[in-house]
Scaffold this motif. Structure first.
Motif, mmCIF file in Angstrom:
data_model
loop_
_atom_site.group_PDB
_atom_site.id
_atom_site.type_symbol
_atom_site.label_atom_id
_atom_site.label_comp_id
_atom_site.label_asym_id
_atom_site.label_seq_id
_atom_site.Cartn_x
_atom_site.Cartn_y
_atom_site.Cartn_z
ATOM 1 N N VAL A 133 -14.260 -27.845 14.032
ATOM 2 C CA VAL A 133 -14.066 -26.417 13.779
ATOM 3 C C VAL A 133 -12.642 -25.988 14.094
ATOM 4 O O VAL A 133 -12.026 -25.230 13.347
ATOM 5 N N SER A 134 -12.077 -26.491 15.190
ATOM 6 C CA SER A 134 -10.728 -26.062 15.595
ATOM 7 C C SER A 134 -9.675 -26.469 14.569
ATOM 8 O O SER A 134 -8.680 -25.771 14.385
ATOM 9 N N VAL A 135 -9.887 -27.584 13.885
ATOM 10 C CA VAL A 135 -8.942 -28.010 12.838
ATOM 11 C C VAL A 135 -8.903 -26.965 11.731
ATOM 12 O O VAL A 135 -7.829 -26.536 11.293
ATOM 13 N N ILE A 136 -10.074 -26.532 11.294
ATOM 14 C CA ILE A 136 -10.146 -25.533 10.222
ATOM 15 C C ILE A 136 -9.578 -24.201 10.706
ATOM 16 O O ILE A 136 -8.796 -23.552 10.001
ATOM 17 N N GLN A 137 -9.929 -23.803 11.915
ATOM 18 C CA GLN A 137 -9.419 -22.536 12.450
ATOM 19 C C GLN A 137 -7.900 -22.568 12.590
ATOM 20 O O GLN A 137 -7.214 -21.617 12.210
ATOM 21 N N ARG A 138 -7.342 -23.656 13.125
ATOM 22 C CA ARG A 138 -5.885 -23.745 13.317
ATOM 23 C C ARG A 138 -5.140 -23.744 11.983
ATOM 24 O O ARG A 138 -4.053 -23.187 11.879
ATOM 25 N N ALA A 139 -5.718 -24.364 10.948
ATOM 26 C CA ALA A 139 -5.076 -24.392 9.628
ATOM 27 C C ALA A 139 -5.126 -23.038 8.934
ATOM 28 O O ALA A 139 -4.404 -22.792 7.974
ATOM 29 N N ASN A 140 -5.994 -22.161 9.439
ATOM 30 C CA ASN A 140 -6.180 -20.839 8.844
ATOM 31 C C ASN A 140 -6.000 -19.741 9.877
ATOM 32 O O ASN A 140 -6.630 -18.684 9.798
ATOM 33 N N ALA A 141 -5.136 -19.973 10.845
ATOM 34 C CA ALA A 141 -4.957 -19.039 11.962
ATOM 35 C C ALA A 141 -4.536 -17.646 11.498
ATOM 36 O O ALA A 141 -4.803 -16.659 12.174
ATOM 37 N N HIS A 142 -3.907 -17.568 10.346
ATOM 38 C CA HIS A 142 -3.512 -16.257 9.810
ATOM 39 C C HIS A 142 -4.704 -15.493 9.233
ATOM 40 O O HIS A 142 -4.604 -14.293 8.973
ATOM 41 N N LEU A 143 -5.848 -16.173 9.055
ATOM 42 C CA LEU A 143 -7.052 -15.550 8.505
ATOM 43 C C LEU A 143 -8.194 -15.451 9.510
ATOM 44 O O LEU A 143 -9.040 -14.573 9.391
ATOM 45 N N ILE A 144 -8.233 -16.388 10.447
ATOM 46 C CA ILE A 144 -9.377 -16.482 11.353
ATOM 47 C C ILE A 144 -8.931 -16.232 12.784
ATOM 48 O O ILE A 144 -8.284 -17.082 13.399
ATOM 49 N N ASP A 145 -9.273 -15.067 13.313
ATOM 50 C CA ASP A 145 -9.014 -14.767 14.723
ATOM 51 C C ASP A 145 -10.165 -15.256 15.590
ATOM 52 O O ASP A 145 -9.967 -15.744 16.690
ATOM 53 N N ASP A 146 -11.376 -15.099 15.093
ATOM 54 C CA ASP A 146 -12.578 -15.444 15.828
ATOM 55 C C ASP A 146 -13.356 -16.449 14.987
ATOM 56 O O ASP A 146 -13.754 -16.134 13.862
ATOM 57 N N PRO A 147 -13.580 -17.668 15.507
ATOM 58 C CA PRO A 147 -14.281 -18.684 14.708
ATOM 59 C C PRO A 147 -15.712 -18.296 14.349
ATOM 60 O O PRO A 147 -16.325 -18.907 13.479
ATOM 61 N N ASN A 148 -16.248 -17.274 14.993
ATOM 62 C CA ASN A 148 -17.596 -16.803 14.670
ATOM 63 C C ASN A 148 -17.591 -15.742 13.576
ATOM 64 O O ASN A 148 -18.651 -15.259 13.196
ATOM 65 N N LEU A 149 -16.404 -15.360 13.112
ATOM 66 C CA LEU A 149 -16.298 -14.328 12.078
ATOM 67 C C LEU A 149 -15.542 -14.849 10.866
ATOM 68 O O LEU A 149 -14.318 -14.766 10.796
ATOM 69 N N ILE A 150 -16.275 -15.406 9.923
ATOM 70 C CA ILE A 150 -15.699 -15.736 8.621
ATOM 71 C C ILE A 150 -16.530 -14.978 7.594
ATOM 72 O O ILE A 150 -17.651 -14.558 7.868
ATOM 73 N N PHE A 151 -15.970 -14.788 6.420
ATOM 74 C CA PHE A 151 -16.596 -13.917 5.443
ATOM 75 C C PHE A 151 -16.779 -14.624 4.111
ATOM 76 O O PHE A 151 -15.925 -15.384 3.671
ATOM 77 N N SER A 152 -17.872 -14.338 3.485
ATOM 78 C CA SER A 152 -18.154 -14.840 2.153
ATOM 79 C C SER A 152 -16.993 -14.479 1.233
ATOM 80 O O SER A 152 -16.516 -13.354 1.240
ATOM 81 N N GLY A 153 -16.512 -15.456 0.471
ATOM 82 C CA GLY A 153 -15.412 -15.213 -0.456
ATOM 83 C C GLY A 153 -14.048 -15.563 0.113
ATOM 84 O O GLY A 153 -13.076 -15.656 -0.632
ATOM 85 N N GLN A 154 -13.934 -15.750 1.439
ATOM 86 C CA GLN A 154 -12.652 -16.143 2.027
ATOM 87 C C GLN A 154 -12.249 -17.509 1.486
ATOM 88 O O GLN A 154 -13.090 -18.395 1.328
ATOM 89 N N ASN A 155 -10.979 -17.668 1.214
ATOM 90 C CA ASN A 155 -10.458 -18.969 0.785
ATOM 91 C C ASN A 155 -9.788 -19.632 1.974
ATOM 92 O O ASN A 155 -8.778 -19.147 2.472
ATOM 93 N N LEU A 156 -10.375 -20.744 2.421
ATOM 94 C CA LEU A 156 -9.867 -21.469 3.563
ATOM 95 C C LEU A 156 -9.210 -22.774 3.111
ATOM 96 O O LEU A 156 -9.554 -23.324 2.072
ATOM 97 N N ARG A 157 -8.281 -23.242 3.928
ATOM 98 C CA ARG A 157 -7.648 -24.538 3.680
ATOM 99 C C ARG A 157 -8.280 -25.554 4.628
ATOM 100 O O ARG A 157 -8.352 -25.324 5.828
ATOM 101 N N ILE A 158 -8.729 -26.665 4.076
ATOM 102 C CA ILE A 158 -9.350 -27.727 4.850
ATOM 103 C C ILE A 158 -8.354 -28.888 4.880
ATOM 104 O O ILE A 158 -8.163 -29.582 3.876
ATOM 105 N N PRO A 159 -7.686 -29.115 6.024
ATOM 106 C CA PRO A 159 -6.721 -30.209 6.109
ATOM 107 C C PRO A 159 -7.389 -31.569 5.877
ATOM 108 O O PRO A 159 -8.548 -31.783 6.263
ATOM 109 N N ILE A 160 -6.655 -32.471 5.230
ATOM 110 C CA ILE A 160 -7.149 -33.823 5.011
ATOM 111 C C ILE A 160 -6.128 -34.830 5.535
ATOM 112 O O ILE A 160 -4.921 -34.570 5.550
ATOM 113 N N ALA A 161 -6.665 -35.950 5.999
ATOM 114 C CA ALA A 161 -5.801 -37.014 6.529
ATOM 115 C C ALA A 161 -5.996 -38.269 5.689
ATOM 116 O O ALA A 161 -6.959 -38.400 4.968
#
Length: 161
Positions: A133-161
């Motif tokens: 979860v922290s990987v996704i939150q850190r990659a989207n820190a400008h969108l996600i302040d609280d990991p318990n609050l995400i919204f339908s329709g938000q476009n998130l970036r999922i880092p890949i290695a």
């Protein structure tokens, strides 16, 4: 000199090779470029030509293990040829450093949050591990302040290695 940075965009995720491009207007158009997170800094230079709107581009290589303390970096472009009095033209663009967020970072995929999604369920679906979860939150820190609050329709970036 007026400076416009077109790449990277604010809050982009960058890798170890950071490409910087934009437009600049000025007299002797010599630009300094630095990548910094407030503790460690790397630099490069670019030329924007003379007396007209000119495009510039540069590349700054970040070595392995740069000892960054933060995920957030600033790409700074400064007009070195601006002499005289007044403020020296400088532009800062905040970006996220992918290799610090996810070791082995090579890019990211986009993900649109669906109804009922949680960061834990997205982490499980994308990484096979709800503990990312922290990987996704850190990659989207400008969108996600609280990991318990995400919204339908938000476009998130999922880092890949």
């Amino acid at each position: 000199m007026n400076i416009e940075i077109l790449q990277p965009k604010p809050f982009d995720i960058v890798g170890s090779t950071i490409m910087i491009a934009g437009n600049a207007v000025g007299f002797e158009g010599h630009l300094s470029i630095s990548i910094s997170e407030g503790h460690v800094e790397f630099s490069g230079a670019a030329s924007a030509g003379a007396i007209a709107l000119r495009q510039f581009q540069a590349k700054v290589e970040i070595p392995d293990n740069p000892n960054f303390q933060l995920d957030r970096l600033f790409v700074t472009v400064t007009d070195d040829s601006a002499g005289g009095e007044g403020v020296i033209p400088t532009v800062h663009v905040p970006v996220f450093y992918g290799p610090r967020i996810l070791p082995g970072y090579v890019g990211y995929r986009n993900y649109t949050v669906a109804p009922g999604d949680t960061l834990s369920s997205i982490s499980t679906a994308q990484y096979g591990d709800p503990g990312q979860v922290s990987v996704i939150q850190r990659a989207n820190a400008h969108l996600i302040d609280d990991p318990n609050l995400i919204f339908s329709g938000q476009n998130l970036r999922i880092p890949i290695a």
